[in-house]
Design a protein around this motif. Sequence first.
Motif, PDB file in Angstrom:
ATOM      1  N   PRO A  64       0.879  -1.268   0.111  1.00 25.79           N
ATOM      2  CA  PRO A  64       0.078   0.015   0.061  1.00 25.79           C
ATOM      3  C   PRO A  64       0.885   1.294  -0.073  1.00 25.79           C
ATOM      4  N   GLY A  65       2.232   1.195   0.167  1.00 25.34           N
ATOM      5  CA  GLY A  65       2.980   2.548   0.431  1.00 25.34           C
ATOM      6  C   GLY A  65       2.550   3.335   1.875  1.00 25.34           C
ATOM      7  N   PRO A  66       3.313   4.278   2.040  1.00 26.69           N
ATOM      8  CA  PRO A  66       3.082   5.035   3.266  1.00 26.69           C
ATOM      9  C   PRO A  66       1.680   5.888   3.324  1.00 26.69           C
ATOM     10  N   ILE A  83      -0.118  -5.587   3.651  1.00 25.31           N
ATOM     11  CA  ILE A  83       1.263  -6.080   3.997  1.00 25.31           C
ATOM     12  C   ILE A  83       2.223  -5.236   2.715  1.00 25.31           C
ATOM     13  N   ASP A  84       3.346  -4.668   3.538  1.00 27.23           N
ATOM     14  CA  ASP A  84       4.232  -3.905   2.667  1.00 27.23           C
ATOM     15  C   ASP A  84       5.383  -4.145   3.415  1.00 27.23           C
ATOM     16  N   LEU A  85       6.709  -4.342   2.329  1.00 24.33           N
ATOM     17  CA  LEU A  85       7.901  -4.609   2.557  1.00 24.33           C
ATOM     18  C   LEU A  85       8.561  -3.680   3.515  1.00 24.33           C
ATOM     19  N   GLN A 144       4.247  -5.543   8.289  1.00 23.12           N
ATOM     20  CA  GLN A 144       5.573  -5.625   7.494  1.00 23.12           C
ATOM     21  C   GLN A 144       5.989  -6.997   6.992  1.00 23.12           C
ATOM     22  N   GLY A 145       6.181  -7.095   5.561  1.00 24.32           N
ATOM     23  CA  GLY A 145       6.484  -8.312   5.326  1.00 24.32           C
ATOM     24  C   GLY A 145       6.722  -8.353   3.718  1.00 24.32           C
ATOM     25  N   ASP A 146       7.125  -9.631   3.117  1.00 28.61           N
ATOM     26  CA  ASP A 146       7.316  -9.800   1.871  1.00 28.61           C
ATOM     27  C   ASP A 146       6.228 -10.737   1.356  1.00 28.61           C
ATOM     28  N   ILE A 147       5.544 -10.637   0.239  1.00 27.95           N
ATOM     29  CA  ILE A 147       4.543 -11.434  -0.410  1.00 27.95           C
ATOM     30  C   ILE A 147       5.248 -12.656  -1.029  1.00 27.95           C
ATOM     31  N   LEU A 148       6.659 -12.336  -1.260  1.00 30.41           N
ATOM     32  CA  LEU A 148       7.579 -13.324  -1.979  1.00 30.41           C
ATOM     33  C   LEU A 148       7.514 -14.539  -0.793  1.00 30.41           C
ATOM     34  N   LYS A 149       7.497 -14.216   0.469  1.00 31.72           N
ATOM     35  CA  LYS A 149       7.673 -15.291   1.612  1.00 31.72           C
ATOM     36  C   LYS A 149       6.530 -15.881   1.831  1.00 31.72           C
ATOM     37  N   GLN A 167       5.591  -4.336 -10.807  1.00 30.13           N
ATOM     38  CA  GLN A 167       6.934  -4.043 -11.680  1.00 30.13           C
ATOM     39  C   GLN A 167       8.159  -3.930 -10.725  1.00 30.13           C
ATOM     40  N   HIS A 168       7.898  -4.068  -9.586  1.00 28.86           N
ATOM     41  CA  HIS A 168       9.116  -3.845  -8.726  1.00 28.86           C
ATOM     42  C   HIS A 168       9.140  -5.271  -8.046  1.00 28.86           C
ATOM     43  N   ILE A 169       8.656  -6.402  -8.464  1.00 28.38           N
ATOM     44  CA  ILE A 169       8.711  -7.544  -7.809  1.00 28.38           C
ATOM     45  C   ILE A 169       9.810  -8.508  -8.689  1.00 28.38           C
TER      46      ILE A 169
HETATM   47  C1  SAM Z   1       5.374   2.132  -6.019  1.00 28.66           C
HETATM   48  S1  SAM Z   1       4.733   1.793  -4.596  1.00 28.66           S
HETATM   49  C2  SAM Z   1       3.209   1.713  -4.486  1.00 28.66           C
HETATM   50  C3  SAM Z   1       2.359   2.424  -3.298  1.00 28.66           C
HETATM   51  C4  SAM Z   1       0.901   2.277  -3.608  1.00 28.66           C
HETATM   52  N1  SAM Z   1       0.230   1.140  -4.165  1.00 28.66           N
HETATM   53  C5  SAM Z   1       0.686   3.136  -4.696  1.00 28.66           C
HETATM   54  O1  SAM Z   1      -0.060   2.756  -5.818  1.00 28.66           O
HETATM   55  O2  SAM Z   1       0.552   4.431  -4.696  1.00 28.66           O
HETATM   56  C6  SAM Z   1       5.437  -0.017  -4.210  1.00 28.66           C
HETATM   57  C7  SAM Z   1       5.181  -0.374  -2.857  1.00 28.66           C
HETATM   58  O3  SAM Z   1       5.114  -1.966  -2.935  1.00 28.66           O
HETATM   59  C8  SAM Z   1       6.012  -2.355  -1.770  1.00 28.66           C
HETATM   60  N2  SAM Z   1       6.448  -3.740  -2.231  1.00 28.66           N
HETATM   61  C9  SAM Z   1       7.545  -4.051  -3.188  1.00 28.66           C
HETATM   62  N3  SAM Z   1       7.703  -5.452  -3.270  1.00 28.66           N
HETATM   63  C10 SAM Z   1       7.264  -5.984  -2.143  1.00 28.66           C
HETATM   64  C11 SAM Z   1       6.675  -7.320  -1.732  1.00 28.66           C
HETATM   65  N4  SAM Z   1       7.513  -8.313  -2.228  1.00 28.66           N
HETATM   66  N5  SAM Z   1       5.906  -7.579  -0.752  1.00 28.66           N
HETATM   67  C12 SAM Z   1       5.374  -6.525  -0.033  1.00 28.66           C
HETATM   68  N6  SAM Z   1       5.320  -5.205  -0.564  1.00 28.66           N
HETATM   69  C13 SAM Z   1       6.297  -4.905  -1.662  1.00 28.66           C
HETATM   70  C14 SAM Z   1       6.994  -1.362  -1.548  1.00 28.66           C
HETATM   71  O4  SAM Z   1       7.479  -1.352  -0.225  1.00 28.66           O
HETATM   72  C15 SAM Z   1       6.117   0.140  -1.983  1.00 28.66           C
HETATM   73  O5  SAM Z   1       5.488   0.448  -0.939  1.00 28.66           O
END
Ligand code: SAM
Length: 300
Positions: A64-66, A83-85, A144-149, A167-169
Amino acid sequence: MRQHYASTTIANSIRQVIHALRSDDDALAENTAVLAERRRRDEARIARALGRELKGLDVLIIGPGPYLVEPRFFGRHNDVTAIDLDVIPRGFAPGPYFQMLRQNGLGRFVKTVGRKVLGVDRRNARAWQRELGVERHAEPRLIQGDILKGPPRENAYDVVACWSVFQHIAEPALAIRHMKAALRPGGVIYIAIHLYTSNTGHHDMRAFTGGADKLPPWPHLRESTKGEVNSSAWINKWRLRDWRAMLNEHAPGFEEYRQIYDEPAERRLLTPEIRAELAGFDEEELLTTDVYFLWKKPVS
Ligand SMILES: C[S@@+](CC[C@H](N)C(=O)[O-])C[C@H]1O[C@@H](n2cnc3c(N)ncnc32)[C@H](O)[C@@H]1O
């Protein structure tokens, strides 16, 4: 080694905070209304696939981001877990800020503290309260966590969704497998991706903070301009065909929606010289900014 969303630089952080401070109340309200309209559209798509309104459901939001926009939006009527990294500090207790400094580095720390101290988060939260017509936001259960886990819980959610995360995964197929495991039968996955091959797929902060004119068109895809790009986060560089191939395997029967924001303006940027340099890409992937995928888990 797994790669994921990167920590940001101090310069990028300061740029983002200044941009947020410069936008006046009317501009903020207008921007919030545009974003809310898009989330209402997403909500309607999900509701149609579920065959029922999104009320009283269990919803999992990834990344969700901050600003917690999506959890608060869906939290109006549902029980939301997010859940967010990243560490997402709430309030001013120092512990999470130190954890963020250790984990995400000075850039992210400066941005978060700057936003809190200068009231950016508060203004943003108020703009969303007005837009949604609520006196207080429904705050999500935040992990606080990683969806990949793995998912927080299996077989426990009616909707699992994320915006601008995939796109960041580094391992999208693994993330999909965990999202599927989190879903109840009949539940829906909804994924919004900012497409790498779009004009802004580079994630150079200038494109989103009033400096788009400093960047050439599709700079990250062109040999002649690649060196000018300063991405603010790690990106997996997947193309439309990569997403489709992965989802065909892991989420067969998925629906796809593409969003082009200003096609005439984008086409004007595609001069014959630039189009020739981008010969390896088709128009659909160059002009589409956001792509949305929806999948419903079979009941049996
Ligand atoms: C670009 S921000 C998007 C925030 C929000 N969803 C938005 O659209 O404005 C990407 C978010 O995904 C989280 N994120 C990236 N990889 C992740 C993962 N493997 N598991 C959980 N969160 C992750 C990042 O920490 C970051 O807060």
